[in-house]
Design an enzyme around this catalytic site. Structure first.
Site, PDB file in Angstrom:
ATOM      1  N   ASP A 129      42.553  41.645  44.743  1.00 38.11           N
ATOM      2  CA  ASP A 129      42.128  40.880  45.919  1.00 38.11           C
ATOM      3  C   ASP A 129      43.248  40.005  46.499  1.00 38.11           C
ATOM      4  OD1 ASP A 129      39.518  41.769  46.233  1.00 38.11           O
ATOM      5  OD2 ASP A 129      38.662  40.215  44.950  1.00 38.11           O
ATOM      6  N   HIS A 163      42.898  45.484  49.007  1.00 42.40           N
ATOM      7  CA  HIS A 163      42.310  45.689  50.341  1.00 42.40           C
ATOM      8  C   HIS A 163      43.426  45.651  51.385  1.00 42.40           C
ATOM      9  CE1 HIS A 163      38.203  45.012  48.911  1.00 42.40           C
ATOM     10  NE2 HIS A 163      38.597  43.890  48.338  1.00 42.40           N
ATOM     11  N   ASP A 203      33.335  46.368  44.624  1.00 42.01           N
ATOM     12  CA  ASP A 203      34.169  47.044  45.625  1.00 42.01           C
ATOM     13  C   ASP A 203      35.406  47.664  44.965  1.00 42.01           C
ATOM     14  OD1 ASP A 203      34.748  44.306  45.219  1.00 42.01           O
ATOM     15  OD2 ASP A 203      35.994  44.218  47.010  1.00 42.01           O
ATOM     16  N   GLU A 231      34.211  43.024  40.363  1.00 44.29           N
ATOM     17  CA  GLU A 231      33.416  43.123  41.594  1.00 44.29           C
ATOM     18  C   GLU A 231      33.342  44.591  42.042  1.00 44.29           C
ATOM     19  OE1 GLU A 231      34.392  40.322  44.736  1.00 44.29           O
ATOM     20  OE2 GLU A 231      32.399  40.577  45.592  1.00 44.29           O
ATOM     21  N   HIS A 239      29.126  40.806  52.302  1.00 46.81           N
ATOM     22  CA  HIS A 239      28.236  39.719  51.865  1.00 46.81           C
ATOM     23  C   HIS A 239      28.488  38.397  52.595  1.00 46.81           C
ATOM     24  CE1 HIS A 239      31.522  38.930  49.105  1.00 46.81           C
ATOM     25  NE2 HIS A 239      31.262  39.956  48.370  1.00 46.81           N
TER      26      HIS A 239
HETATM   27 FE1  FEO Z   1      36.496  40.317  44.734  1.00 50.50          FE
HETATM   28 FE2  FEO Z   1      37.627  42.836  46.613  1.00 50.50          FE
HETATM   29  O1  FEO Z   1      36.515  42.030  45.367  1.00 50.50           O
END
Ligand code: FEO
Length: 391
Positions: free
Chosen positions: A166, A225, A85, A83, A27
């Site tokens: 995150d 991540h 993801d 979120e 995004h």
């Molecule tokens: Fe805020 Fe990795 O989603």
């Protein structure tokens, strides 16, 4: 049939996430190195899954889980963040493990998950809450606005693992799961880019979260991540302290667009003037660079010069988009000025200055406006003004 396998990261703890090698735009964030959606499976009396994955990777997530246990055996799902993801495959996992309790923050996680996935078996938690899953305990630490209201991290004291979602993450696709198995400069650059593009507006909240984590004995930070930190934990924690404090270096960033090279010549002169002062300056033609990379450099550079010619009484849309993006990231401790060329009118330079002010920058030099093509004398004058700045 997806044949992906879980990867063991500690005794009875597995990475069961997905690597998104081809993701290039998250995004608006240019993820040049892809990303991963990390989920973790803990085998204990209560089998626990920390987070899920983006919905398009539900099969991969379930295949990795199934390589260790039947998904139906999952007793607890910790949803660190609404979120999609991280929560995208929640309904698919919950459908296979209908009795699993879904841990989420109260009220924001509960509201967000209910809005997205309907009524499931939620168990809302608040700061200080903990559950036993057998030999292990999971302590929940809400980290509101880092970077959504519902965000939460989970600490397992017996394992000394922080499941950070995150926080401390990087958009980095790699086959190797740990920091010390990857090029450290690359990992740190992607961690900084992640902070700059996602967490920059939330420095105060990051400091609050860091304070809440202070004193925890951590041997592993299992991120949502990118890679898991195990060797360079102190390094990434220290970087987060510096980044969240808004620390900037004696460095300049010059960002511009140009139509017929006049604003480009101004940008080159400004870059060289900073260098003449002994201040390293980066030169970003916005057509040749990605906004996410530029703001990563702006984030820790004290000086910023932004230039645009005037087109249709406006600044160039490329520069307008950059300034809009920068303003939303709420940079702190930056000193800036605007520059640009014009044929007639010349409104763009004032608009750029207005946006720099709106982004919270201190204006340190009156806007540089040059009609048509800059003369040698005008360029010398610009150099002199930058050399004379009381920085
Ligand atoms: Fe805020 Fe990795 O989603």
């Amino acid at each position: 049939m997806n044949n992906c396998k879980a990867i063991q990261i500690s005794d009875n703890i597995y990475w069961t996430g997905a690597v998104d090698w081809s993701m290039r735009n998250f995004h608006g964030y240019d993820t040049s190195r892809g990303t991963s959606y990390n989920a973790y499976l803990i085998l204990d009396d209560k089998i626990t899954l920390i987070d899920t994955a983006k919905i398009t990777y539900a099969d991969e997530l379930l295949a990795r889980i199934s390589s260790v246990v039947e998904p139906a055996q999952i007793d607890v799902i910790v949803s660190s963040h609404v979120e999609p993801d991280h929560s995208g495959a929640l309904r698919e996992v919950a459908a296979l493990a209908p009795n699993a309790q879904i841990i989420t923050t109260n009220p924001n996680g509960l509201k967000g998950l209910t809005a997205r996935y309907g009524k499931l078996n939620y168990r809302p938690v608040k700061a200080g809450d903990a559950i036993s899953i057998g030999k292990r305990t999971l302590k929940f630490v809400p980290t509101p606005m880092l970077h959504w209201p519902d965000s939460m991290v989970t600490y397992c004291p017996e394992e000394k693992i922080l499941f950070s979602n995150d926080a401390f993450g990087q958009h980095l696709a790699t086959s190797m799961r740990f920091d010390d198995e990857n090029n450290l400069d690359t990992v740190l650059h992607e961690a900084k880019k992640y902070y700059a593009n996602i967490l920059m507006p939330f420095g105060k909240q990051a400091q609050t979260a860091l304070n809440a984590l202070d004193g925890l004995d951590i041997r592993m930070i299992a991120t949502g991540h990118g890679v898991i930190w195990r060797k360079h934990i102190t390094k990434i924690l220290n970087f987060y302290k510096r980044w969240s404090a808004g620390e900037v270096a004696e460095r300049a960033v010059v960002v511009f667009d140009s139509m017929w090279h006049s604003t480009e010549i101004l940008a080159q002169t400004i870059t060289e003037a900073f260098a003449k002062r002994g201040i390293p300056a980066a030169y970003y033609d916005i057509k040749a660079n990605l906004m996410s990379d530029i703001v990563t450099d702006v984030f820790t550079s004290k000086y910023l010069a932004v230039g645009s010619p005037t087109i249709n009484n406006q600044m160039m849309p490329t520069i307008a988009a950059f300034l809009c993006y920068l303003k939303g990231l709420r940079p702190v401790n930056h000193k800036a000025f605007a520059f640009g060329s014009y044929g007639w009118g010349g409104q763009s330079i004032g608009y750029v200055e207005d946006e720099l002010k709106a982004a919270g920058c201190e204006i340190i030099l009156d806007k540089i406006r040059v009609a048509n093509v800059p003369t040698a004398a005008q360029l010398d004058d610009i150099t002199s003004k930058i050399l004379a700045l009381d920085l």
